[in-house]
Design an enzyme around this catalytic site. Structure first.
Site, PDB file in Angstrom:
ATOM      1  CB  CYS A  43      -0.987  -0.084   1.243  1.00  0.00           C
ATOM      2  SG  CYS A  43      -2.023   1.422   1.174  1.00  0.00           S
ATOM      3  CB  CYS A  48      -3.643   2.125  -1.868  1.00  0.00           C
ATOM      4  SG  CYS A  48      -3.021   1.650  -0.465  1.00  0.00           S
ATOM      5  CE  LYS A  51      -4.334   2.259  -6.887  1.00  0.00           C
ATOM      6  NZ  LYS A  51      -5.036   0.923  -6.792  1.00  0.00           N
ATOM      7  CE1 TYR A 178      -7.418  -2.053  -5.834  1.00  0.00           C
ATOM      8  CE2 TYR A 178      -8.204  -3.833  -5.835  1.00  0.00           C
ATOM      9  CZ  TYR A 178      -7.358  -2.864  -5.498  1.00  0.00           C
ATOM     10  OH  TYR A 178      -6.496  -3.781  -4.556  1.00  0.00           O
ATOM     11  CD  GLU A 182      -8.032   2.454  -7.946  1.00  0.00           C
ATOM     12  OE1 GLU A 182      -8.934   2.645  -6.862  1.00  0.00           O
ATOM     13  OE2 GLU A 182      -7.030   1.954  -7.909  1.00  0.00           O
ATOM     14  CG  HIS A 437     -28.578  23.852  -0.625  1.00  0.00           C
ATOM     15  ND1 HIS A 437     -28.666  23.215  -1.905  1.00  0.00           N
ATOM     16  CD2 HIS A 437     -28.719  25.207  -1.061  1.00  0.00           C
ATOM     17  CE1 HIS A 437     -29.144  23.850  -2.986  1.00  0.00           C
ATOM     18  NE2 HIS A 437     -29.031  25.112  -2.604  1.00  0.00           N
ATOM     19  CD  GLU A 442     -28.173  19.772  -1.399  1.00  0.00           C
ATOM     20  OE1 GLU A 442     -29.192  19.984  -0.827  1.00  0.00           O
ATOM     21  OE2 GLU A 442     -27.628  20.644  -1.950  1.00  0.00           O
TER      22      GLU A 442
END
Length: 448
Positions: A43, A48, A51, A178, A182, A437, A442
């Site tokens: 990782c 990750c 990346k 993934y 990616e 908002h 939301e």
């Protein structure tokens, strides 16, 4: 434990092994760890973290164009791959130092060499030194799978992609998971022509079909070329330096780089596990119980080497649970339900809980709510890319059993929302929450 040199010997200093080592030492154990590559694991070193830094770099391609719609006089910009690459690798060096420092600060002895298990309480280092320990923890992770066909050795994997000398003008990425999607997004945004090939027509298997279909549509619109239902026949090196790729059901074509992202294999080969009685599954993963114990009482395993859930946060929790249970007098087990996950594609997607198909198969009666919208920023930027949020509820109780989304900042939004799903909140609880908002998030409390 005085009969052993160490209370715990850990093989692998990745996320799970580092956490287990540090916490065990904090509980008073004498701990050593062997790491044959670099402290930090996949990782941190070649997964990750670097990346995600490439993902950030790739996002500037769209951000610079969008900025003009917001009044910024942005000239045509040149991208320099070597600058991004070198800065990313420098940050990897920094993190490697921090992980090493963490182990040192906790009194963990580090051996930067390969270790083999040669007995229930013994490991042998590459240097020939034999070390005894009351417990052995295997946290050796996994490595990229490379398919076997003529010329497959001419390709690279996610291990080597961070060290490319130049940005490939044409890149073929093999896989539908993934990692493949990616890197497809990264290289496409940076200006490469990307061809993604897959044996089936399903990308990101395991994610909700509405979300993965939306990513496919957007990726095609962005110019990524998908070739489905195909296998490799062979790859040949050309005098130009490029490669000629032959696939089934397609005409041959040329690329400058082939990247294999076709799954990951547990790192158990050469560790001596089977020889001492540790049971492995058909993929070579260590079989463990809920307390991470293997078929040999003194040998445990955590992380990708067990092939349970190949996610860094899961490995960290497994390492923590091991240390607390074995050395901390605080026994507990990892809860694998409702684990959130994300794909840092362009745009990113994220999900937690059951997909619509899984909910229908398990619950029968389900209620599905969706919000299909254009992010406010995309509207002014004249970008027609649409976000999609999807909520899956138990049709009887109204309990939210799944939440899935694709759109800007989806992983950042989902992390907080995953708490609500994990807590078993209902659709009514979302409805009663006042919207914040104007935000994309939301939409989670406005679905009808």
């Amino acid at each position: 434990m005085a009969d052993f040199e160490f209370d715990l010997f850990v093989i692998g200093a990745g996320s799970g092994g580092t956490r287990a080592s540090r916490v065990s030492a904090a509980h008073g154990a004498r701990v050593a760890v062997a790491e044959e590559y670099r402290v930090g694991g996949t990782c941190v070193i070649r997964g990750c973290v670097p990346k995600k830094l490439l993902v950030y770099g790739a996002h500037f391609a769209e951000d610079l164009k969008d900025a003009r719609r917001f009044g910024w006089d942005v000239p045509d910009c040149h991208f320099d791959w070597t600058v991004l690459r070198d800065n990313v690798l420098a940050d990897v060096d920094r993190l490697n130092g921090l992980y090493t420092q963490t182990l040192d600060n906790n009194g963990v002895e580090i051996f930067l060499e390969h270790a083999t298990v040669t007995g229930p309480h013994e490991v042998t280092l590459a240097s020939g030194r034999k070390i005894t320990a009351k417990y052995i923890l295997v946290a050796s992770g996994a490595h990229p799978h490379v398919p076997d066909f003529p010329g497959s050795d001419l390709g690279i994997t996610s291990n080597e992609v961070f060290h490319l000398n130049a940005l490939p003008k044409r890149i073929l990425i093999a896989g539908g998971g993934y990692i493949a999607n990616e890197f497809a997004g990264i290289f496409n945004e940076l200006g490469s022509h990307v061809t993604l090939v897959n044996r089936t027509d399903v990308i990101l298997r395991g994610y909700d079909h509405s979300i993965r279909d939306r990513l496919l549509q957007i990726s095609i619109t962005k110019g990524i070329d998908f070739r489905f239902h195909t296998d490799f026949k062979k790859i040949e090196q050309l005098e130009s330096g490029g490669f000629r790729v032959e696939l089934t059901k397609h005409e041959p074509f040329e690329v400058d780089c082939v990247l294999f992202a076709t799954g990951r294999v547990p790192n158990t080969r050469g560790l001596g596990l089977a020889e001492v009685g540790v049971e492995l599954d058909d993929k070579g993963a260590v079989k463990v119980d809920a307390d991470n114990r293997s078929s040999v009482d003194s040998i445990y395993a955590v992380g990708d080497v067990t092939n349970r859930v190949q996610l860094t946060p899961v490995a960290i929790r497994e390492g923590q649970a091991f240390a607390d249970t074995v050395f901390g007098n605080k026994p507990h087990q990892v809860d694998y339900s409702c684990i959130p996950s994300a794909v840092f594609s362009h745009p990113p997607m994220a999900g937690v809980g059951m997909t619509e198909s899984e909910a229908k198969n398990k619950l029968g009666s389900v209620a599905v709510y969706m919000s299909d919208f254009r992010a406010m920023k995309n509207v002014l930027a004249d970008r027609h890319e649409r976000a999609l949020y999807k909520m899956i509820c138990d049709g009887t109780t109204g309990k939210v059993v799944g939440l899935h989304m694709i759109g800007p900042d989806a992983p950042e939004i989902l992390q907080a929302a995953a708490i609500a799903v994990k807590a078993g909140l209902t659709k009514d609880a979302f409805d009663q929450t006042v919207a914040l908002h104007p935000t994309m998030s939301e939409e989670l409390v406005l679905m009808k």
